[in-house]
Design a protein around this motif. Structure first.
Motif, PDB file in Angstrom:
ATOM      1  N   UNK A 121      -2.181  -6.764 -30.655  1.00  0.00           N
ATOM      2  CA  UNK A 121      -3.243  -7.550 -29.865  1.00  0.00           C
ATOM      3  C   UNK A 121      -3.042  -7.970 -28.501  1.00  0.00           C
ATOM      4  N   UNK A 122      -1.727  -8.422 -28.186  1.00  0.00           N
ATOM      5  CA  UNK A 122      -1.301  -8.734 -26.845  1.00  0.00           C
ATOM      6  C   UNK A 122      -1.567  -7.783 -25.810  1.00  0.00           C
ATOM      7  N   UNK A 123      -1.254  -6.653 -26.180  1.00  0.00           N
ATOM      8  CA  UNK A 123      -1.416  -5.613 -25.109  1.00  0.00           C
ATOM      9  C   UNK A 123      -2.771  -5.117 -24.583  1.00  0.00           C
ATOM     10  N   UNK A 124      -3.819  -5.827 -25.281  1.00  0.00           N
ATOM     11  CA  UNK A 124      -5.291  -5.324 -24.904  1.00  0.00           C
ATOM     12  C   UNK A 124      -5.322  -6.226 -23.389  1.00  0.00           C
ATOM     13  N   UNK A 125      -4.879  -7.379 -23.165  1.00  0.00           N
ATOM     14  CA  UNK A 125      -4.983  -8.259 -21.942  1.00  0.00           C
ATOM     15  C   UNK A 125      -3.812  -7.897 -21.079  1.00  0.00           C
ATOM     16  N   UNK A 126      -2.631  -7.457 -21.695  1.00  0.00           N
ATOM     17  CA  UNK A 126      -1.413  -7.369 -21.033  1.00  0.00           C
ATOM     18  C   UNK A 126      -0.705  -6.122 -21.088  1.00  0.00           C
ATOM     19  N   UNK A 127      -1.455  -5.117 -20.893  1.00  0.00           N
ATOM     20  CA  UNK A 127      -0.973  -3.591 -21.014  1.00  0.00           C
ATOM     21  C   UNK A 127       0.444  -3.325 -20.550  1.00  0.00           C
ATOM     22  N   UNK A 128       1.082  -2.050 -20.968  1.00  0.00           N
ATOM     23  CA  UNK A 128       2.281  -1.949 -20.255  1.00  0.00           C
ATOM     24  C   UNK A 128       1.726  -1.429 -19.016  1.00  0.00           C
ATOM     25  N   UNK A 129       0.739  -0.670 -18.736  1.00  0.00           N
ATOM     26  CA  UNK A 129       0.403  -0.263 -17.140  1.00  0.00           C
ATOM     27  C   UNK A 129      -0.831  -0.842 -17.075  1.00  0.00           C
ATOM     28  N   UNK A 130      -1.287  -1.034 -15.593  1.00  0.00           N
ATOM     29  CA  UNK A 130      -2.440  -2.003 -15.164  1.00  0.00           C
ATOM     30  C   UNK A 130      -3.650  -1.357 -15.559  1.00  0.00           C
ATOM     31  N   UNK A 131      -3.999  -0.648 -16.653  1.00  0.00           N
ATOM     32  CA  UNK A 131      -5.369  -0.051 -16.870  1.00  0.00           C
ATOM     33  C   UNK A 131      -5.962  -0.598 -18.184  1.00  0.00           C
ATOM     34  N   UNK A 132      -7.268  -0.993 -17.855  1.00  0.00           N
ATOM     35  CA  UNK A 132      -8.005  -1.725 -18.968  1.00  0.00           C
ATOM     36  C   UNK A 132      -9.466  -0.996 -18.910  1.00  0.00           C
ATOM     37  N   UNK A 133      -9.554  -0.694 -20.591  1.00  0.00           N
ATOM     38  CA  UNK A 133     -10.735   0.050 -20.897  1.00  0.00           C
ATOM     39  C   UNK A 133     -11.993  -1.098 -20.883  1.00  0.00           C
ATOM     40  N   UNK A 134     -13.021  -0.827 -20.434  1.00  0.00           N
ATOM     41  CA  UNK A 134     -14.127  -2.031 -20.284  1.00  0.00           C
ATOM     42  C   UNK A 134     -15.430  -1.716 -21.242  1.00  0.00           C
ATOM     43  N   UNK A 135     -15.726  -2.465 -22.229  1.00  0.00           N
ATOM     44  CA  UNK A 135     -17.219  -2.099 -22.630  1.00  0.00           C
ATOM     45  C   UNK A 135     -18.185  -2.853 -22.068  1.00  0.00           C
ATOM     46  N   UNK A 136     -18.711  -2.390 -21.085  1.00  0.00           N
ATOM     47  CA  UNK A 136     -20.020  -3.094 -20.404  1.00  0.00           C
ATOM     48  C   UNK A 136     -21.281  -2.159 -20.154  1.00  0.00           C
ATOM     49  N   UNK A 137     -22.473  -2.635 -20.162  1.00  0.00           N
ATOM     50  CA  UNK A 137     -23.580  -2.109 -20.165  1.00  0.00           C
ATOM     51  C   UNK A 137     -23.397  -0.706 -21.259  1.00  0.00           C
ATOM     52  N   UNK A 138     -23.175  -1.173 -22.618  1.00  0.00           N
ATOM     53  CA  UNK A 138     -23.336  -0.332 -23.722  1.00  0.00           C
ATOM     54  C   UNK A 138     -22.711   0.989 -23.565  1.00  0.00           C
ATOM     55  N   UNK A 139     -21.526   1.095 -22.643  1.00  0.00           N
ATOM     56  CA  UNK A 139     -20.583   2.309 -22.567  1.00  0.00           C
ATOM     57  C   UNK A 139     -19.289   1.769 -22.093  1.00  0.00           C
ATOM     58  N   UNK A 140     -18.126   2.681 -22.288  1.00  0.00           N
ATOM     59  CA  UNK A 140     -16.835   2.492 -21.675  1.00  0.00           C
ATOM     60  C   UNK A 140     -16.716   3.051 -20.481  1.00  0.00           C
ATOM     61  N   UNK A 141     -16.034   2.310 -19.647  1.00  0.00           N
ATOM     62  CA  UNK A 141     -15.631   2.497 -18.416  1.00  0.00           C
ATOM     63  C   UNK A 141     -14.159   1.778 -18.304  1.00  0.00           C
ATOM     64  N   UNK A 142     -13.545   2.025 -16.855  1.00  0.00           N
ATOM     65  CA  UNK A 142     -12.299   1.634 -16.798  1.00  0.00           C
ATOM     66  C   UNK A 142     -11.983   0.962 -15.471  1.00  0.00           C
ATOM     67  N   UNK A 143     -11.031  -0.224 -15.383  1.00  0.00           N
ATOM     68  CA  UNK A 143     -10.462  -0.774 -14.263  1.00  0.00           C
ATOM     69  C   UNK A 143      -9.099  -0.200 -14.331  1.00  0.00           C
ATOM     70  N   UNK A 144      -8.438  -0.174 -13.193  1.00  0.00           N
ATOM     71  CA  UNK A 144      -7.029   0.356 -13.018  1.00  0.00           C
ATOM     72  C   UNK A 144      -6.564  -0.381 -11.714  1.00  0.00           C
TER      73      UNK A 144
END
Length: 121
Positions: free
Chosen positions: A1-24
């Motif tokens: 679970x800790x890798x969700x907010x602190x991943x190995x690489x700076x890529x975060x999958x976001x569920x916003x507005x009823x679909x998935x997108x990405x921050x990196x």
């Protein structure tokens, strides 16, 4: 679970507005940010880039939005004593973009600059 907010690489999958997108971030150092702790009122640690700036750039991509432009968000941190501008502690904000709320789940004191892009509400 800790890798969700602190991943190995700076890529975060976001569920916003009823679909998935990405921050990196193109900068691996974005993972090293620890911000001012308002609960204990102490500076725990903070990452600074080579220019001494306490800021990272996050890029946002949403396939469903058919983006024509790059959306770059500059995220910076200020402690509660030096906070200025529109950010998480500003009561004058009526509509905070949901993506800013997502960013603040990792960095509660983040101040987000949309760099001229229209905030996605």
């Amino acid at each position: 679970g800790s890798l969700l907010k602190n991943p190995k690489y700076p890529v975060w999958v976001v569920c916003s507005e009823s679909h998935f997108s990405v921050f990196f971030s193109a900068n691996l150092d974005a993972l090293e940010v620890i911000v001012y702790d308002t609960i204990t009122a102490s500076l725990l640690s903070i990452w600074q880039n080579s220019e001494g700036s306490k800021e990272i750039d996050l890029y946002y991509y949403d396939e469903l939005a058919k983006q024509d432009e790059t959306i770059r968000l500059s995220v910076s941190w200020k402690n509660s004593n030096s906070h200025c501008g529109k950010g998480p502690m500003d009561p004058s904000i009526d509509l905070t973009p949901p993506l800013e709320h997502c960013i603040r789940t990792k960095w509660p004191q983040a101040v987000v600059d949309w760099n001229g892009s229209d905030p996605i509400l």
